[in-house]
Design an enzyme around this catalytic site. Structure first.
Site, PDB file in Angstrom:
ATOM      1  N   ARG A  84      10.263 104.198  76.775  1.00  0.00           N
ATOM      2  CA  ARG A  84      11.058 104.572  75.612  1.00  0.00           C
ATOM      3  C   ARG A  84      12.175 105.542  75.957  1.00  0.00           C
ATOM      4  O   ARG A  84      13.341 105.329  75.595  1.00  0.00           O
ATOM      5  CB  ARG A  84      10.165 105.192  74.541  1.00  0.00           C
ATOM      6  CG  ARG A  84       9.308 104.187  73.817  1.00  0.00           C
ATOM      7  CD  ARG A  84       8.170 104.898  73.113  1.00  0.00           C
ATOM      8  NE  ARG A  84       8.670 105.962  72.271  1.00  0.00           N
ATOM      9  CZ  ARG A  84       8.840 105.859  70.956  1.00  0.00           C
ATOM     10  NH1 ARG A  84       8.563 104.739  70.347  1.00  0.00           N
ATOM     11  NH2 ARG A  84       9.283 106.874  70.257  1.00  0.00           N
ATOM     12  N   THR A  85      11.819 106.608  76.657  1.00  0.00           N
ATOM     13  CA  THR A  85      12.840 107.600  76.972  1.00  0.00           C
ATOM     14  C   THR A  85      13.883 107.014  77.923  1.00  0.00           C
ATOM     15  O   THR A  85      15.088 107.192  77.741  1.00  0.00           O
ATOM     16  CB  THR A  85      12.185 108.865  77.565  1.00  0.00           C
ATOM     17  OG1 THR A  85      11.257 109.381  76.611  1.00  0.00           O
ATOM     18  CG2 THR A  85      13.210 109.923  77.865  1.00  0.00           C
TER      19      THR A  85
ATOM     20  N   HIS B  81      10.900 119.090  76.847  1.00  0.00           N
ATOM     21  CA  HIS B  81      11.451 117.770  76.577  1.00  0.00           C
ATOM     22  C   HIS B  81      12.593 118.022  75.594  1.00  0.00           C
ATOM     23  O   HIS B  81      12.518 117.689  74.417  1.00  0.00           O
ATOM     24  CB  HIS B  81      10.375 116.874  75.969  1.00  0.00           C
ATOM     25  CG  HIS B  81      10.729 115.409  76.002  1.00  0.00           C
ATOM     26  ND1 HIS B  81      11.952 114.952  76.431  1.00  0.00           N
ATOM     27  CD2 HIS B  81      10.021 114.314  75.655  1.00  0.00           C
ATOM     28  CE1 HIS B  81      11.972 113.635  76.347  1.00  0.00           C
ATOM     29  NE2 HIS B  81      10.825 113.215  75.882  1.00  0.00           N
TER      30      HIS B  81
ATOM     31  N   LYS C  31       9.174 119.419  95.255  1.00  0.00           N
ATOM     32  CA  LYS C  31       9.915 120.385  96.054  1.00  0.00           C
ATOM     33  C   LYS C  31       9.955 120.023  97.537  1.00  0.00           C
ATOM     34  O   LYS C  31      10.257 120.852  98.373  1.00  0.00           O
ATOM     35  CB  LYS C  31       9.319 121.776  95.849  1.00  0.00           C
ATOM     36  CG  LYS C  31       9.348 122.162  94.375  1.00  0.00           C
ATOM     37  CD  LYS C  31       9.013 123.599  94.115  1.00  0.00           C
ATOM     38  CE  LYS C  31       9.057 123.822  92.595  1.00  0.00           C
ATOM     39  NZ  LYS C  31       8.870 125.205  92.206  1.00  0.00           N
TER      40      LYS C  31
ATOM     41  N   ARG D   8      12.948 112.690  84.980  1.00  0.00           N
ATOM     42  CA  ARG D   8      11.661 112.726  84.300  1.00  0.00           C
ATOM     43  C   ARG D   8      10.594 112.912  85.365  1.00  0.00           C
ATOM     44  O   ARG D   8      10.543 112.132  86.333  1.00  0.00           O
ATOM     45  CB  ARG D   8      11.434 111.398  83.571  1.00  0.00           C
ATOM     46  CG  ARG D   8      10.063 111.223  82.996  1.00  0.00           C
ATOM     47  CD  ARG D   8      10.029 111.731  81.573  1.00  0.00           C
ATOM     48  NE  ARG D   8       8.908 111.254  80.820  1.00  0.00           N
ATOM     49  CZ  ARG D   8       8.883 111.140  79.498  1.00  0.00           C
ATOM     50  NH1 ARG D   8       9.954 111.462  78.788  1.00  0.00           N
ATOM     51  NH2 ARG D   8       7.829 110.720  78.854  1.00  0.00           N
TER      52      ARG D   8
END
Lengths: 336, 336, 336
Positions: free
Chosen positions: B76-77, B156, B104, B126
């Site tokens: 969705r995002t 978010h 990292k 994300r």
């Protein structure tokens, strides 16, 4: 790199260049003239300044469709070809193909015929088998161009040209250069293409530096000097091209461990000091830090590794636009 | 939501805003001013009417390349960011990354350097680890913007802003509003960002309603009123923001079953009747029907859940265009 | 092909055509008039010449977003729809959906509502269950069009229309034609759609040639002549439409092996000689060479199989532009 094993590309000159001497397919450095290579490098020069502008696109290939046929996974190469195509305003189609596809099977030809029937203009081919791109080009319809994105141990010609482009930007006179290629030359399609390009551009000397187990038997015939001792081989060179250690391509018996390789061949500041003070450090990526070179060298002032990535897009834009421009219909558009 | 565990985002104000007070990265609501938040909402307003026009595109980001770096699956995002980018005429590159990538590690930085060398203009990130987007932004080249598409339990922020946008369209005076956030606040990056945004916009009261096991210990310090009884917490509120029950993020011991949760906290017409008669019902999606709320509420007249989806595209267009517009090269184009 | 089992598409006429007689959804040949089918074929004609031009794109659907909802894998069909959309300048969104998605579940409707909220203009639906596209169309918002890319055993109407288009280009007078469909008619959505299209366009005679085990019981009611002996069935036909042997769709007991099928029904030069001398050979692809036909026939002068692929893009462009053009907002743009 055994020429006998894949005779299909011997006729690549005829395949790659059309009747008017223009680029039709881009399959290997072999078969191309110095004039054509230089034309590609010059064309790339005109694209290399695009990213500094706010609109990084040109409409040269608007309305063209380029299909990525990647039978072998390669995020980096696929990404740069996709970006190059999009910055030329082409539509890009990614065709999912089983990596197990035999290159010469009936079903591959049927797949090609179908894609041609959809009026794809260009196939970018990546395949684990040597000669795959040549095979596809030799069966392609007249309106389709094929670009080799890497095939087996044979060739990776866009990589070789982006290397040449990067060298030329720093050291334009190839005839003055001594270039060392370090690493697993035998299993490297990159090395093969690099050697052909360097010879074509007339460098003074090409050196190959590798452990005896990773050396190609008939390497001398390619016009290179062979070294197993890196301290001798690196002495006074202008350019050092490290190869990526391709573990997955080697028989385990021939394979030195990463640590062993680094100990003898890995590029450290000490070894780099043997070369000319302004020697360039190159690597096709992705780097195995602590194997092919130390981070001090990879991130040091002589490293042009990230420039190679940037130039990769300009070179691919040049190859794509020249190939599609050489067709009757496209030629005019380039000169609109 | 333990501030101690991820100190990297404490300096996010300096990271997110450039010397002229303009948006450079969009990482978290913390560190942004009310003026900047309002500028984003106002810019989104200008994009919100686009879908009603027959051509839903604007050429604001033509020639820009936006790369989706999704280390965590989210259809969705990803889809809304991709649509937002395409409606701004940007080129979108989806980079396949192993979800196991440590945020990292050296190899992540090498990947970023390579993408920057390809002249990507923006990374949408994300990642399952808190602080991932901040880490990437703090290492990004000057020409690259980073947008946080959700990181660990931290933030978010585009979700929070689309929520604010949806509230503002119905109830423009934030200072008059009592807002209840219902559900697993502790594990929700959405809740954290919502609370910061609501405070920044000056709502009268923020309430958090959750089972004791799902409550954050130091929640009071965030300036919210805590309720474990939904019948008390929902009384006379103007906005109800339900959270999604994130089963995969909870220790099984703390987890009430979906049915248990629904029985006490799930929004039914009866519980909704405790709120103001025109209270808005919101949910970040996808809804677990019969867990967070009944279908009668989800599909009822007070639900603005699908409006949230629509506004998500306008907010993402606003964030993208403001971030890229704040760069010297892009700024002029926005005002062409 | 049992009409009883999926009653949802019986009302497809009302679903597919709007109040002004214009195409709104494209779900099945049933429910469309000969006038509308002819309009689609005529529109496709205007797109069929595009590929010969250097710019193969038209801006008809610029600013529109088309989502591919493929619940069933299909590289070929998905690729042609994607190319068709791009050549109309639409943005294409590929939505990854679990192939296990139940077609009538609450969660599918939630997914649809969400995509509609993102202002998608068209869904291209491919699903293993008969009636899926009709179900989605019957629940779609007024601003969304649905195109059936193949559903269960029910229909594959764009395939049928590209077949009609290909026939018409060679033999424009349908009323003079005898057409044979050969193979597994019972399990073929292609066959079902072909029969309806051929009847609507008024061909003289439709023949179905298949082993007794692959024949539909009530086939006679569809107005076709049934043959189990290919030598009788192929006699003097104008068009031979081979079906693909869908092994995965058949009960193993009913399945003749590929070799057995080829021996009796496979199209060889000898069998082809029974048809009219200029009979067309068609196949929806991909061909199982040596099963449905020999390579001599597939690659022979009467084969129009690759033309079908080419025409598939023109037909899909026609369907997409007519569906979106039939909406108030789009209609004007088509006539700009």
């Amino acid at each position: 790199m055994n020429l006998q094993e894949s005779p299909t590309w011997l006729g690549s000159a005829k395949l790659q260049v059309d009747g008017k001497g223009r680029l039709r397919h881009f399959l290997s450095i072999e078969g191309l003239s110095r004039r054509l290579i230089t034309e590609i490098l010059d064309t790339a020069e005109s694209f290399a300044s695009l990213p500094e502008q706010s609109v990084k696109k040109v409409p040269l290939l608007r309305g063209k469709t380029i299909a990525n046929l990647f039978f072998e996974a390669s995020t980096r190469t696929r990404t740069t070809f996709e970006l190059a195509a999009k910055r030329l305003s082409a539509d890009v189609l990614t065709v999912n193909l089983p990596t197990s596809s035999a290159v010469k099977g009936e079903s591959l030809l049927d797949t090609l015929r179908n894609l041609e029937a959809m009026h794809i203009d260009m196939f970018v081919v990546r395949h684990g088998q040597s000669g795959a791109a040549h095979f596809i080009a030799s069966h392609a319809s007249p309106h389709v161009s094929v670009v080799n994105g890497g095939d087996g141990r044979h060739a990776h010609p866009t990589q070789a040209l982006l290397d040449m482009f990067t060298i030329r930007r720093h050291k334009p006179d190839f005839s003055a250069l001594v270039v060392a290629i370090v690493g697993d030359v035998t299993h490297s399609r990159v090395a093969r293409s690099q050697i052909h390009a360097l010879r074509l551009l007339g460098v003074r000397e090409i050196r190959v530096i590798a452990p005896r187990t990773l050396l190609l038997r008939h390497l001398g015939e390619l016009g290179v000097r062979v070294f197993t001792n890196p301290c001798e081989g690196l002495k006074d060179v202008d350019v050092i091209m490290m190869l990526r250690l391709q573990r997955e391509r080697m028989d385990s018996a021939m394979l030195p461990s990463g640590l062993e390789f680094f100990h003898v061949y890995g590029l450290t500041p000490e070894k780099l000091a043997l070369a000319k003070p302004d020697a360039l450090v190159m690597h096709p990526g992705p780097i195995n830090r602590g194997v092919e070179m130390s981070s001090a060298v990879a991130d040091g002032p002589q490293s042009v590794i990230l420039q190679q990535v940037t130039h990769g897009i300009a070179i691919r834009m040049a190859v794509m636009s020249l190939c599609l421009g050489s067709h009757a219909a496209g030629r005019e558009r380039l000169h609109e």
